[in-house]
Scaffold this active site. Sequence first.
Site, PDB file in Angstrom:
ATOM      1  N   GLU A   1      -6.629   5.049   7.685  1.00 33.38           N
ATOM      2  CA  GLU A   1      -6.423   6.184   7.489  1.00 33.38           C
ATOM      3  C   GLU A   1      -7.764   6.894   6.717  1.00 33.38           C
ATOM      4  OE1 GLU A   1      -2.812   5.547   5.234  1.00 33.38           O
ATOM      5  OE2 GLU A   1      -2.153   5.172   7.398  1.00 33.38           O
TER       6      GLU A   1
ATOM      7  N   LYS B   1       0.096   4.337  -0.479  1.00 27.71           N
ATOM      8  CA  LYS B   1      -0.442   5.373   0.210  1.00 27.71           C
ATOM      9  C   LYS B   1      -0.175   6.642  -0.667  1.00 27.71           C
ATOM     10  CE  LYS B   1      -0.138   3.351   4.794  1.00 27.71           C
ATOM     11  NZ  LYS B   1       0.049   3.613   6.256  1.00 27.71           N
TER      12      LYS B   1
ATOM     13  N   SER C   1       3.548  -1.646  10.191  1.00 25.86           N
ATOM     14  CA  SER C   1       5.125  -1.750  10.583  1.00 25.86           C
ATOM     15  C   SER C   1       5.787  -2.892  10.188  1.00 25.86           C
ATOM     16  CB  SER C   1       5.309  -1.276  11.971  1.00 25.86           C
ATOM     17  OG  SER C   1       4.790   0.168  12.071  1.00 25.86           O
TER      18      SER C   1
ATOM     19  N   GLU D   1      -5.244  -4.434  10.732  1.00 23.68           N
ATOM     20  CA  GLU D   1      -4.232  -3.489  10.937  1.00 23.68           C
ATOM     21  C   GLU D   1      -4.473  -2.587  12.126  1.00 23.68           C
ATOM     22  OE1 GLU D   1      -2.330  -2.426   6.835  1.00 23.68           O
ATOM     23  OE2 GLU D   1      -4.148  -1.221   7.161  1.00 23.68           O
TER      24      GLU D   1
ATOM     25  N   GLY E   1       2.331   2.722  10.788  1.00 20.08           N
ATOM     26  CA  GLY E   1       3.528   3.828  10.574  1.00 20.08           C
ATOM     27  C   GLY E   1       4.146   4.353  11.825  1.00 20.08           C
TER      28      GLY E   1
ATOM     29  N   HIS F   1      -9.622   1.535   5.034  1.00 18.70           N
ATOM     30  CA  HIS F   1      -8.218   1.399   5.480  1.00 18.70           C
ATOM     31  C   HIS F   1      -8.407   2.601   6.704  1.00 18.70           C
ATOM     32  CE1 HIS F   1      -4.119   2.748   6.353  1.00 18.70           C
ATOM     33  NE2 HIS F   1      -3.678   1.603   5.656  1.00 18.70           N
TER      34      HIS F   1
ATOM     35  N   ASN G   1       0.977  -1.140   0.258  1.00 16.34           N
ATOM     36  CA  ASN G   1       0.172   0.061   0.006  1.00 16.34           C
ATOM     37  C   ASN G   1       0.996   1.103  -0.021  1.00 16.34           C
ATOM     38  OD1 ASN G   1      -1.700   2.185   0.415  1.00 16.34           O
ATOM     39  ND2 ASN G   1      -2.362   1.372   2.384  1.00 16.34           N
TER      40      ASN G   1
HETATM   41  P1  13P Z   1       3.344   0.795   7.750  1.00  8.43           P
HETATM   42  O1  13P Z   1       3.860  -0.522   7.011  1.00  8.43           O
HETATM   43  O2  13P Z   1       3.690   1.991   7.187  1.00  8.43           O
HETATM   44  O3  13P Z   1       3.057   0.890   8.999  1.00  8.43           O
HETATM   45  O4  13P Z   1       1.593   0.871   7.339  1.00  8.43           O
HETATM   46  C1  13P Z   1       0.819   0.011   7.153  1.00  8.43           C
HETATM   47  C2  13P Z   1      -0.467   0.216   6.436  1.00  8.43           C
HETATM   48  O5  13P Z   1      -1.222   0.766   6.818  1.00  8.43           O
HETATM   49  C3  13P Z   1      -0.574  -0.857   5.261  1.00  8.43           C
HETATM   50  O6  13P Z   1      -2.078  -0.559   4.847  1.00  8.43           O
END
Ligand code: 13P
Length: 267
Positions: free
Chosen positions: A97, A11, A215, A169, A175, A95, A9
Amino acid sequence: MRTPLIAANWKMNLGAADAQKFISAFVPKVEGIRGVQVLLAPQAPLLPQLVSAVKSTPIQVAAQNCGADKSGAYTGDVSPVLLHELGVKWVILGHSERRHVFGETDSLIQARLKAALKETLSAILCVGETLEERKKGETLKVVARQLGALQSGTWVEGYDFKNFAVAYEPVWAIGTGETATPAQAQEVHHFIRGWLTENVGEGEAQVIRIQYGGSVKPDSAEALMSEKDVDGLLVGSASLKPEVFAEIVQNAVKSGSDWKNDKDRFK
Ligand code: 13P
């Protein structure tokens, strides 16, 4: 009988030139790896470029979201009809976010999912609790509520559940550099499998892949994938570098879990 599903992903990262460079470096590193399904989710305007770039590879492309309707006055949304037309196979929905930064609700996410399934897109539904919810002991309650998007009425007739995945997640792991331990992930994945068994169906629950995200790094991929109910990974920041993401894909299929011993999984 679940083929590991490893998704990048990106983003709101990587531009057109970056994406091209990524593909040139990544494809040679993973093309020999068998028994794994790999997805790349770029920013929406790059979807056609990526579809074309991976055309002769087993890699598939995913959108990071889609509209809840075929068309209409929804400024900023991308229609699932257009995604299908562009050759995009997958879409990531719900997601954290989208939920926490953009305020998407469970019912909006369910509407997006229904619209995606109608256009025969494969979908990943993301679920996960915040740190505060975990501290209050509400993890499973929150995850169950978010899984409510999968109640009967969501699925289209004769749906092939190989085309659907749930991604667990935990928001506190995204993150932050703080990965859930394999045991923490397995506890929630086991709960999700049980929820799917009860609410979607026993056979269906065995087919649906449950990914872990938050992460994930090359070092943590193998141990996470060794857990019985961890069938894949959804990777954010560590998916931005082709050599790092390739190592994750490599390590994910190294794990010695049951599916590794099941030859049918590699067909
Ligand atoms: P990170 O791997 O940067 O923690 O992000 C995970 C994520 O949100 C994947 O959709």
